[in-house]
Write an enzyme that holds these catalytic residues in place. Sequence first.
Site, PDB file in Angstrom:
ATOM      1  N   GLU A 263      68.415  47.336  71.436  1.00 36.38           N
ATOM      2  CA  GLU A 263      67.357  46.709  71.116  1.00 36.38           C
ATOM      3  C   GLU A 263      67.883  45.215  71.325  1.00 36.38           C
ATOM      4  O   GLU A 263      68.802  44.867  70.648  1.00 36.38           O
ATOM      5  CB  GLU A 263      66.652  46.836  69.543  1.00 36.38           C
ATOM      6  CG  GLU A 263      65.177  46.387  69.461  1.00 36.38           C
ATOM      7  CD  GLU A 263      65.381  45.414  68.308  1.00 36.38           C
ATOM      8  OE1 GLU A 263      65.667  45.777  67.119  1.00 36.38           O
ATOM      9  OE2 GLU A 263      65.485  44.159  68.522  1.00 36.38           O
ATOM     10  N   CYS A 300      64.009  39.720  65.361  1.00 30.68           N
ATOM     11  CA  CYS A 300      63.671  40.064  66.838  1.00 30.68           C
ATOM     12  C   CYS A 300      62.045  40.197  67.148  1.00 30.68           C
ATOM     13  O   CYS A 300      61.586  40.196  68.220  1.00 30.68           O
ATOM     14  CB  CYS A 300      64.316  41.542  67.360  1.00 30.68           C
ATOM     15  SG  CYS A 300      64.105  42.556  65.985  1.00 30.68           S
TER      16      CYS A 300
HETATM   17  N1  LIG Z   1      67.364  41.226  69.356  1.00 34.19           N
HETATM   18  C1  LIG Z   1      67.741  41.200  68.002  1.00 34.19           C
HETATM   19  O1  LIG Z   1      67.135  41.606  67.211  1.00 34.19           O
HETATM   20  C2  LIG Z   1      68.600  40.193  68.013  1.00 34.19           C
HETATM   21  C3  LIG Z   1      69.399  40.375  66.638  1.00 34.19           C
HETATM   22  C4  LIG Z   1      70.582  39.475  66.262  1.00 34.19           C
HETATM   23  C5  LIG Z   1      70.887  38.672  67.392  1.00 34.19           C
HETATM   24  N2  LIG Z   1      70.565  38.822  68.671  1.00 34.19           N
HETATM   25  C6  LIG Z   1      70.930  37.829  69.750  1.00 34.19           C
HETATM   26  O2  LIG Z   1      72.304  38.079  69.766  1.00 34.19           O
HETATM   27  C7  LIG Z   1      72.834  36.578  69.666  1.00 34.19           C
HETATM   28  C8  LIG Z   1      74.437  36.918  69.132  1.00 34.19           C
HETATM   29  O3  LIG Z   1      74.294  37.416  67.999  1.00 34.19           O
HETATM   30  P1  LIG Z   1      75.076  38.699  67.355  1.00 34.19           P
HETATM   31  O4  LIG Z   1      76.497  38.584  67.230  1.00 34.19           O
HETATM   32  O5  LIG Z   1      74.134  39.417  66.357  1.00 34.19           O
HETATM   33  O6  LIG Z   1      74.833  39.941  68.752  1.00 34.19           O
HETATM   34  P2  LIG Z   1      76.042  40.160  69.571  1.00 34.19           P
HETATM   35  O7  LIG Z   1      75.266  41.141  70.791  1.00 34.19           O
HETATM   36  O8  LIG Z   1      77.065  39.074  70.269  1.00 34.19           O
HETATM   37  O9  LIG Z   1      77.011  41.276  68.894  1.00 34.19           O
HETATM   38  C9  LIG Z   1      76.305  42.462  68.135  1.00 34.19           C
HETATM   39  C10 LIG Z   1      77.619  43.603  68.227  1.00 34.19           C
HETATM   40  O10 LIG Z   1      77.869  44.149  69.277  1.00 34.19           O
HETATM   41  C11 LIG Z   1      79.387  43.877  69.672  1.00 34.19           C
HETATM   42  N3  LIG Z   1      79.527  43.280  71.072  1.00 34.19           N
HETATM   43  C12 LIG Z   1      78.673  42.190  71.614  1.00 34.19           C
HETATM   44  N4  LIG Z   1      79.028  42.161  72.864  1.00 34.19           N
HETATM   45  C13 LIG Z   1      79.810  43.135  73.344  1.00 34.19           C
HETATM   46  C14 LIG Z   1      80.530  43.738  74.580  1.00 34.19           C
HETATM   47  N5  LIG Z   1      80.156  43.027  75.558  1.00 34.19           N
HETATM   48  N6  LIG Z   1      81.523  44.878  74.309  1.00 34.19           N
HETATM   49  C15 LIG Z   1      81.599  45.501  73.110  1.00 34.19           C
HETATM   50  N7  LIG Z   1      81.258  45.030  72.006  1.00 34.19           N
HETATM   51  C16 LIG Z   1      80.145  44.099  71.994  1.00 34.19           C
HETATM   52  C17 LIG Z   1      79.651  42.828  68.805  1.00 34.19           C
HETATM   53  O11 LIG Z   1      81.241  42.727  68.415  1.00 34.19           O
HETATM   54  C18 LIG Z   1      78.805  42.859  67.503  1.00 34.19           C
HETATM   55  O12 LIG Z   1      79.449  44.086  66.655  1.00 34.19           O
HETATM   56  C19 LIG Z   1      71.957  35.964  68.952  1.00 34.19           C
HETATM   57  O13 LIG Z   1      72.011  34.454  69.260  1.00 34.19           O
HETATM   58  C20 LIG Z   1      70.684  36.418  69.486  1.00 34.19           C
HETATM   59  O14 LIG Z   1      70.439  35.791  70.718  1.00 34.19           O
HETATM   60  C21 LIG Z   1      69.236  39.368  68.734  1.00 34.19           C
HETATM   61  O1  LIG Z   2      65.179  41.638  63.990  1.00 38.04           O
HETATM   62  C1  LIG Z   2      64.616  42.473  64.282  1.00 38.04           C
HETATM   63  C2  LIG Z   2      63.978  43.228  63.405  1.00 38.04           C
HETATM   64  C3  LIG Z   2      62.766  42.722  62.722  1.00 38.04           C
HETATM   65  C4  LIG Z   2      62.018  43.604  61.690  1.00 38.04           C
HETATM   66  O2  LIG Z   2      62.373  44.592  61.307  1.00 38.04           O
HETATM   67  C5  LIG Z   2      61.099  42.905  60.962  1.00 38.04           C
HETATM   68  O3  LIG Z   2      60.417  41.768  61.648  1.00 38.04           O
HETATM   69  O4  LIG Z   2      60.590  43.318  59.870  1.00 38.04           O
END
Ligand SMILES: NC(=O)c1ccc[n+]([C@@H]2O[C@H](COP(=O)([O-])OP(=O)(O)OC[C@H]3O[C@@H](n4cnc5c(N)ncnc54)[C@H](O)[C@@H]3O)[C@@H](O)[C@H]2O)c1
Ligand SMILES: O=CCCC(=O)C(=O)O
Length: 526
Positions: A263, A300
């Site tokens: 996601e 998200c």
């Molecule tokens: N869609 C969502 O719900 C959501 C939630 C949190 C963060 N984010 C986005 O993610 C950005 C960074 O936040 P984050 O640290 O939570 O997410 P991230 O994707 O950077 O990391 C999430 C997990 O995946 C691992 N990971 C990341 N890239 C990887 C790779 N290339 N290879 C292997 N493992 C990898 C990280 O070590 C961590 O454990 C935020 O600025 C935001 O844009 C989105």
């Molecule tokens: O960030 C992702 C999940 C969002 C959610 O579960 C909520 O809005 O409650």
Amino acid sequence: MINGAMLIGDTERQAASRFQSHDPATGAALEPGFSSATAEDVAEACALAAAAAPGYAASDPESRAVFLEAIASAIEAVGDDLILRAMQESGLPRARLEGERGRTTGQLRLFASVVRQGDWLDATIDPAMPDRAPLPRPDLRRMNLPVGPVAVFGASNFPLAFSVAGGDTASALAAGCPVVVKGHPAHPGTGELVARAIQSAVTQCGMPAGTFSYLPGETNALGAALVGDPRIKAVGFTGSRGGGLALVRIAAERAEPIPVYAEMSSINPVILMPAALAARGTALAEGFVQSLTMGAGQFCTNPGLVIAVGGEALDGFVAAAGEALARSAPATMLSPGIHASFEQGVALLAQHDSVETVARGLPCTGENQAVGALFQTSAAQFLADAALGHEVFGSSSVIVRCADLADVVRVVASLEGQLTATLQLDQADIADARRLLPVLADRVGRVLANGWPTGVEVAHAMVHGGPFPATSDGRTTSVGTLAIHRFLRPVAFQNLPPELLPNAIAETNPWGLARRIDGIREGSPR
Ligand SMILES: NC(=O)c1ccc[n+]([C@@H]2O[C@H](COP(=O)([O-])OP(=O)(O)OC[C@H]3O[C@@H](n4cnc5c(N)ncnc54)[C@H](O)[C@@H]3O)[C@@H](O)[C@H]2O)c1
Ligand SMILES: O=CCCC(=O)C(=O)O
């Protein structure tokens, strides 16, 4: 107790390489240091998970349900230490984290009830027809089986409900799959407390030791090694688009490719229909800003895009939303990295020639704080630059002014896949909304009316998913009980002797399941 260990099966161990978490509100490093798991640790956890898989898969529904409930109780038993550590590591307030803990334990108990009830097995029997002409029909019996060990990547923004014991872990364990968690490096102490609770439930319930392992670490190499391990059969992830896509690539390039349920990114359009906008624009503006700024916008489901037909009513909404946002307090973001990417995204919009800044929130007073941002542009400009539709993770939103409803439809149809779309509508909007609905449903996983997308209900009918890039597989969900099906696969058994048939599809039906026999569900009217 938090000591920075990795939890591999029923053991705990310290790694030589260490990392620390930080309080995002002060930047202070938090004790203790945490183990950075290595490729060898990944291999050991995966070998244990593979060894545990047959035994855990064979657990009967009642024992598995009791295990899920034991995890929920063990998390509650950690008490306030869990909330205090999560507050320190995430900057999120107590009330939010207490609510999230309730959602996490409620989710585990909901999956326990699903496991007991048994529909997830989809037990289906087509009895033999030996006398059928011209050919007899064999006895065919189908049921779902767990896919095997699952890798789970904890999310940063929900340190409890989407992390170590979050929806991915709960649904995989419910399906009968061992789980290896790669903890999120922003909240390793919170992760360890929850992991210890799961480890204690494994022992208490007599499940095989490798049913659960927890690997802390901050390198991409760790995540890559986990997804690349041949014993892992599926992956659950919530995070960035870049991270999710990297894992999808690794999984696809394996000798045996596996599914990744990632996601990733969504801007959750809100469409203000004309009658609703005219009747209650100010109230809508207040509700919108509340949803936008909740939790520093780190959801998200955050409403990052508003679409409406321009005119006096929209002017009123923009003014009211701008005023409400200008009163909004700055809020600490989860990590310096997330804060930096929010600042970068907001700066790109603020400097864009075709975008006007409507308002900013109150100035920041501390480290890593997000100041809310509201922008507006026209439909033509939005359609001309795809960058205006990119997610800015945090409390930032763009209002798109359309010429007419056809313009609204064009903007919606241009969007990438989304988790949600929200319609604010009154009775007089129904005919127009009917025209818009199929376009929306084609783009998103959940369409809401007269609410706000933040605050996802954990329920049977929930879909927290959607077409790419909201997720890597729009056919399913990461929240709600349907999530269990990501970790199951159907197997048909043809003409097996009764002694060999699994309980779910045995003639005697020892688990008392409501099964589908010859196309008719048992207990349903014929
Ligand atoms: N869609 C969502 O719900 C959501 C939630 C949190 C963060 N984010 C986005 O993610 C950005 C960074 O936040 P984050 O640290 O939570 O997410 P991230 O994707 O950077 O990391 C999430 C997990 O995946 C691992 N990971 C990341 N890239 C990887 C790779 N290339 N290879 C292997 N493992 C990898 C990280 O070590 C961590 O454990 C935020 O600025 C935001 O844009 C989105
Ligand atoms: O960030 C992702 C999940 C969002 C959610 O579960 C909520 O809005 O409650």
